[in-house]
Design a protein around this motif. Structure first.
Motif, PDB file in Angstrom:
ATOM      1  N   ASP A 185       0.830  -1.206   0.000  1.00  0.00           N
ATOM      2  CA  ASP A 185       0.000   0.000   0.000  1.00  0.00           C
ATOM      3  C   ASP A 185       0.862   1.252   0.000  1.00  0.00           C
ATOM      4  O   ASP A 185       0.510   2.266   0.575  1.00  0.00           O
ATOM      5  CB  ASP A 185      -0.945   0.008   1.201  1.00  0.00           C
ATOM      6  CG  ASP A 185      -0.191  -0.057   2.535  1.00  0.00           C
ATOM      7  OD1 ASP A 185       1.022  -0.336   2.515  1.00  0.00           O
ATOM      8  OD2 ASP A 185      -0.819   0.162   3.586  1.00  0.00           O
ATOM      9  N   LYS A 188      -0.802   4.597  -1.122  1.00  0.00           N
ATOM     10  CA  LYS A 188      -1.745   5.120  -0.136  1.00  0.00           C
ATOM     11  C   LYS A 188      -0.999   5.747   1.040  1.00  0.00           C
ATOM     12  O   LYS A 188      -1.345   6.819   1.529  1.00  0.00           O
ATOM     13  CB  LYS A 188      -2.655   3.992   0.364  1.00  0.00           C
ATOM     14  CG  LYS A 188      -3.747   4.442   1.320  1.00  0.00           C
ATOM     15  CD  LYS A 188      -4.540   3.264   1.846  1.00  0.00           C
ATOM     16  CE  LYS A 188      -5.271   2.553   0.730  1.00  0.00           C
ATOM     17  NZ  LYS A 188      -6.107   1.432   1.252  1.00  0.00           N
ATOM     18  N   GLN A 250     -12.758  -0.532 -10.391  1.00  0.00           N
ATOM     19  CA  GLN A 250     -11.833  -0.833  -9.298  1.00  0.00           C
ATOM     20  C   GLN A 250     -10.445  -0.230  -9.510  1.00  0.00           C
ATOM     21  O   GLN A 250      -9.600  -0.289  -8.620  1.00  0.00           O
ATOM     22  CB  GLN A 250     -11.694  -2.345  -9.149  1.00  0.00           C
ATOM     23  CG  GLN A 250     -12.981  -3.069  -8.808  1.00  0.00           C
ATOM     24  CD  GLN A 250     -12.765  -4.569  -8.690  1.00  0.00           C
ATOM     25  OE1 GLN A 250     -11.733  -5.030  -8.214  1.00  0.00           O
ATOM     26  NE2 GLN A 250     -13.747  -5.330  -9.151  1.00  0.00           N
ATOM     27  N   THR A 252      -7.259   2.262  -9.992  1.00  0.00           N
ATOM     28  CA  THR A 252      -6.726   3.508  -9.428  1.00  0.00           C
ATOM     29  C   THR A 252      -6.029   4.291 -10.533  1.00  0.00           C
ATOM     30  O   THR A 252      -5.205   3.738 -11.268  1.00  0.00           O
ATOM     31  CB  THR A 252      -5.736   3.208  -8.294  1.00  0.00           C
ATOM     32  OG1 THR A 252      -6.419   2.514  -7.239  1.00  0.00           O
ATOM     33  CG2 THR A 252      -5.139   4.495  -7.735  1.00  0.00           C
ATOM     34  N   CYS A 254      -3.809   7.640 -11.780  1.00  0.00           N
ATOM     35  CA  CYS A 254      -2.852   8.686 -11.406  1.00  0.00           C
ATOM     36  C   CYS A 254      -2.788   9.754 -12.496  1.00  0.00           C
ATOM     37  O   CYS A 254      -2.924   9.453 -13.684  1.00  0.00           O
ATOM     38  CB  CYS A 254      -1.447   8.107 -11.232  1.00  0.00           C
ATOM     39  SG  CYS A 254      -1.274   6.927  -9.899  1.00  0.00           S
ATOM     40  N   LYS A 278     -12.955   5.842  -8.920  1.00  0.00           N
ATOM     41  CA  LYS A 278     -12.137   6.378  -7.829  1.00  0.00           C
ATOM     42  C   LYS A 278     -11.636   7.779  -8.167  1.00  0.00           C
ATOM     43  O   LYS A 278     -11.411   8.105  -9.333  1.00  0.00           O
ATOM     44  CB  LYS A 278     -10.947   5.458  -7.556  1.00  0.00           C
ATOM     45  CG  LYS A 278     -11.327   4.085  -7.027  1.00  0.00           C
ATOM     46  CD  LYS A 278     -10.072   3.285  -6.702  1.00  0.00           C
ATOM     47  CE  LYS A 278     -10.423   1.912  -6.156  1.00  0.00           C
ATOM     48  NZ  LYS A 278      -9.197   1.141  -5.797  1.00  0.00           N
ATOM     49  N   LEU A 281      -5.421  10.041  -8.154  1.00  0.00           N
ATOM     50  CA  LEU A 281      -4.299  10.367  -7.289  1.00  0.00           C
ATOM     51  C   LEU A 281      -3.399  11.331  -8.050  1.00  0.00           C
ATOM     52  O   LEU A 281      -2.896  10.986  -9.121  1.00  0.00           O
ATOM     53  CB  LEU A 281      -3.514   9.102  -6.918  1.00  0.00           C
ATOM     54  CG  LEU A 281      -4.236   8.036  -6.112  1.00  0.00           C
ATOM     55  CD1 LEU A 281      -3.307   6.847  -5.879  1.00  0.00           C
ATOM     56  CD2 LEU A 281      -4.717   8.599  -4.785  1.00  0.00           C
ATOM     57  N   ASP A 296       0.459  -0.737  -7.431  1.00  0.00           N
ATOM     58  CA  ASP A 296      -0.303   0.133  -6.538  1.00  0.00           C
ATOM     59  C   ASP A 296      -1.340   0.972  -7.274  1.00  0.00           C
ATOM     60  O   ASP A 296      -2.221   1.565  -6.655  1.00  0.00           O
ATOM     61  CB  ASP A 296       0.637   1.082  -5.778  1.00  0.00           C
ATOM     62  CG  ASP A 296       1.373   0.379  -4.646  1.00  0.00           C
ATOM     63  OD1 ASP A 296       0.935  -0.726  -4.258  1.00  0.00           O
ATOM     64  OD2 ASP A 296       2.377   0.922  -4.154  1.00  0.00           O
ATOM     65  N   ALA A 297      -1.218   1.082  -8.577  1.00  0.00           N
ATOM     66  CA  ALA A 297      -2.166   1.827  -9.405  1.00  0.00           C
ATOM     67  C   ALA A 297      -2.252   1.128 -10.759  1.00  0.00           C
ATOM     68  O   ALA A 297      -1.372   0.326 -11.107  1.00  0.00           O
ATOM     69  CB  ALA A 297      -1.739   3.282  -9.569  1.00  0.00           C
TER      70      ALA A 297
END
Length: 377
Positions: A185, A188, A250, A252, A254, A278, A281, A296-297
């Motif tokens: 993570d 995050k 689902q 993520t 960036c 989402k 980021l 992570d993404a």
């Protein structure tokens, strides 16, 4: 497979980036505790720190020592114009001191220190010799000494990026991420508590270096070392792989922090149209590529405004890292990025799309073609 062909270059590059990350961490910590102004501005008003010049000088010197200076080609972001100004003598002195303190620690990384401290002309020469235009012929090192300088100054995400281009193709990519945890993570954690990360280097297994070679089909990650952990990082190499998530709901996503060279509104519209739910980021630097390579993404999108030209040092190492970790990176038209045409990614079609897999990538590219004419870009 390029792993064997460029084994020595990859080994040296990884060690040099580890050393550069150590330099950056120390400068960033001094930024927190010192009243000294660690930054200035270039002609384009972007901040430059002592770390930028110091890393460039150190990496240039190291590559020259290991591979010879006569035919060595290095392209890097910084020059010596500011350092040569009459009112920059204190800044130059600090850069030279920082470079030499860093080089003193080279043996900890299996690298040789100079027999005696580098003087001002040697440091300036090391910085200024990074003036290659690269191209389609020969080998060229591509360095971004501190990618995401604003992130560096704000105690946020930044990266040290070093790549090697051989006859127009990126064959080695090394990405040092001093504020990015190796934990699953890690993104995050990074987004929620950057000041903790900077002030407590050992906290949460913080800081990593990722690397790969063209054709290997693999990418790796090592922890940054601290204290007396000489060579311990070599024993803790982990293979990284992109995420298996292919459901846009689902995924993520960036994107760059800066609005000056990225259209957030078009990216938001596009994200909605393909079913991304989402919140994006917003991450400084090539850490966005690292997040995808590490799992992570899943998506990185960047759509520059008219007139902005992407520089190859902002993408070369990260693009290869994602590719060899199993991901897909193209321009917005679905074409491979061309790193063979000098400083800029010439011929870039609208923007850059990096994804953990082909399904997500195809959905985004198709959505771009469907909505581009109604955009303001």
């Amino acid at each position: 497979m390029e792993t064997e062909k460029f084994r020595q270059e990859l080994d040296i590059a990884v060690r040099v980036v580890h050393l550069a990350c150590s330099l950056c961490r120390k400068v960033q910590q001094s930024l927190v505790s010192s009243r000294y102004d660690q930054s200035t501005s270039k002609d384009d008003d972007s901040p430059v720190t002592i770390a930028d010049w110091s890393v460039q000088a150190m990496v240039s010197w190291m590559l020259s020592e290991h591979f010879g200076s006569q035919n060595l080609s290095i392209m890097a972001e910084e020059d010596t114009k500011t350092l040569l100004k009459p009112d920059s003598s204190d800044l130059l002195t600090t850069v030279v001191k920082t470079v030499n303190e860093c080089l003193d620690e080279a043996p900890k990384y299996g690298l040789k220190s100079p027999l005696k401290a580098l003087d001002v002309p040697q440091v300036l020469h090391a910085i200024s010799r990074c003036n290659s235009n690269a191209g389609t012929v020969g080998r060229h090192w591509i360095l971004d000494p501190v990618d995401g300088t604003l992130g560096f100054l704000r105690l946020d995400q930044y990266a040290v990026a070093l790549a090697l281009i051989d006859n127009g193709q990126v064959v080695i990519g090394v990405l040092g991420c001093p504020n990015y945890s190796m934990r699953k993570d890690g993104m995050k954690l990074a987004m929620s508590n950057n000041s903790l990360l900077v002030n407590n280097p050992s906290e949460n297994n913080k800081g990593c270096v990722m690397f790969t070679a063209r054709g290997s089909g693999k990418a790796w990650m090592q922890p940054m070392i601290g204290g007396d952990e000489e060579f311990e990082w070599l024993k803790r190499t982990e293979q990284i792989r992109v995420s298996s998530i292919n459901d846009p709901a689902q995924a993520t996503f960036c994107e760059p922090v800066e609005r000056a060279n990225s259209n957030h509104s078009f990216a938001a519209e596009l994200a909605h149209s393909v079913g991304l739910r989402k919140q994006p980021l917003r991450v400084y630097s090539m850490v966005k590529y690292a997040a995808i390579a590490k799992g992570d993404a899943e998506i990185f999108m960047k759509f520059a405004r008219v007139g902005y030209k992407e520089k190859i040092w902002d993408h070369a190492a990260g693009v290869l890292l994602v590719h060899e970790a199993g991901g897909v990176v193209t321009d917005a038209g679905g074409r491979q990025l061309d790193f063979s045409r000098g400083v800029y990614l010439e011929g870039l079609d609208r923007g850059i799309i990096a994804c953990s897999g082909a399904d997500l990538h195809n959905k985004i590219v198709n959505a771009i073609f469907a909505s581009w004419d109604s955009s303001s870009l």
